[in-house]
Design an enzyme around this catalytic site. Structure first.
Site, short mmCIF file in Angstrom:
data_model
loop_
_atom_site.label_atom_id
_atom_site.label_comp_id
_atom_site.label_asym_id
_atom_site.label_seq_id
_atom_site.Cartn_x
_atom_site.Cartn_y
_atom_site.Cartn_z
N LYS A 1 64.12 -48.86 -45.11
CA LYS A 1 64.43 -47.62 -44.39
C LYS A 1 63.21 -46.97 -43.74
CE LYS A 1 68.59 -46.52 -47.05
NZ LYS A 1 69.32 -45.50 -47.84
N ASP B 1 72.93 -41.16 -43.97
CA ASP B 1 73.09 -40.78 -45.37
C ASP B 1 73.19 -39.27 -45.52
OD1 ASP B 1 73.01 -43.35 -46.49
OD2 ASP B 1 70.82 -43.37 -46.60
#
Length: 280
Positions: A73, A110
Site C-alpha cells: 500500500k 478503505d
C-alpha cells in the site's frame, strides 16, 4: 485522450503477499456478473515489494485497475502519476485505476469503506472512540474517525514507539489521539465505538472483559469470523461491524472506479463473500 467502453475486454487483479486468502476476486467477479461485464476478468497475484515495480511496468492497455493489500500500500506510491487526498492523508494506496490516457491514479477506498460500513450499522457520529492496535489499518481507522468522531480517540498499543506513531497520525489527521498501554486494553470497552485493527488472535483474551450493553465494535477481521471478541460483544447486546462489511464496501468503491459504472451491486458482492467464507 482516448475513450473506452465497458464492453471491451478488461483486466484487474489484487496484488499482495501473502495473497491466496484474498476474497477480492470473489467480490469483484460477482460485481462483473451483475453488471453484465462478461469480458472483464479479475485475478490475484503474489507480488512483494521487490517485484512490484516490474509487475506494474509490465501491464498493457487492457488493464483497468489493481487492488493492493499488504505490504504494497505504500510501496506503490512512487510508481503512480497521481494520489488522491484521501490516500495521501495516510500514505496508503489500496486502489490503482489506469485511465484511458495511460495515467496511474492511486486512491484509498478503505477509509470511505469504513465509514460506509459503520453507517450501515447506524453509526453516524460518536463522541469518543477507541482503537486497538497501531498498524496501517489503525491509521486508516483514525482517518475515518476524523470524519465521524467529535471527541478524543484512545489508541491501545504495545510500545511507546507505537504510541508516538499514533499520536503523530492524530496530529496529521486532526484527531485528538490519546494513547494507553495494551495491558489496559479492556478499558477501551467503555467507549461508544471500539475499532479492533489487530491480527487474528490478538484480542481473543479480551473477550471475557466485554461489559454488559456495550456500544459498537468494528472488528476488521473477516477470517476467522466471528472472532471471540465479536461473539462476546454480540452476546452482551452490542452492535458488531465485521471485516467482511469493510471488505465489501471498499470493494464496491473499487468496482465503481475501475468500471465507471454506479452503483456497484453491494448485495450480490456481500452474498458472494459470505458464500465463499462459509465454504472455507
Amino acid at each position: 485522450m482516448t475513450t473506452r467502453t465497458v464492453a471491451e475486454a478488461r483486466r484487474a487483479a489484487v496484488l499482495g503477499s501473502p495473497i491466496a486468502h484474498s476474497l477480492s476476486p470473489v467480490l469483484h467477479r460477482a460485481a462483473y456478473r451483475e453488471l453484465g461485464l462478461g469480458t472483464w476478468s479479475y485475478d490475484r497475484f503474489e507480488v512483494d515489494e521487490a517485484a512490484l515495480p516490474a509487475f506494474v511496468e509490465g501491464l498493457d492497455a487492457s488493464w483497468a485497475g489493481l487492488s493492493l493489500t499488504m505490504p504494497l500500500k505504500r510501496a506503490v506510491i512512487p510508481l503512480l502519476d497521481e494520489v488522491t487526498a484521501t490516500a495521501a492523508s495516510v500514505e496508503a494506496v489500496n486502489t490503482v485505476v489506469f485511465t484511458a490516457d495511460g495515467r496511474r491514479v492511486g486512491d484509498n477506498t478503505d477509509i470511505p469503506g469504513m465509514i460506509a460500513a459503520m453507517r450501515e450499522r447506524g453509526v453516524e457520529k460518536v463522541e469518543s472512540a477507541a482503537v486497538l492496535g497501531a498498524g496501517a489499518t489503525a491509521s486508516s481507522a483514525l482517518a475515518a474517525l476524523s470524519l465521524i468522531c467529535t471527541g478524543p480517540v484512545t489508541a491501545y498499543v504495545r510500545s511507546e514507539a507505537r504510541a508516538q506513531e499514533m499520536r503523530g497520525w492524530g496530529e496529521r489527521l486532526g484527531v485528538d489521539v490519546r494513547t494507553a498501554d495494551w495491558a489496559d486494553a479492556a478499558g477501551a470497552f467503555e467507549a461508544p465505538l471500539v475499532v479492533a485493527t489487530t491480527p487474528a488472535g490478538t484480542t481473543d483474551a479480551l473477550a471475557a472483559a466485554v461489559p454488559g450493553a456495550p456500544g459498537t465494535l468494528f472488528d476488521v477481521l473477516y477470517e476467522p469470523w466471528p472472532t471471540p471478541l465479536a461473539t462476546a460483544w454480540g452476546a452482551q447486546g452490542g452492535a458488531v461491524v465485521g471485516g467482511l462489511d469493510l471488505l465489501v464496501h471498499q470493494a464496491v468503491l473499487q468496482v465503481e472506479q475501475m468500471t465507471g459504472l454506479t452503483p456497484a451491486p453491494l448485495a450480490a458482492m456481500r452474498e458472494a463473500g459470505e458464500r465463499a467464507l462459509a465454504s472455507r
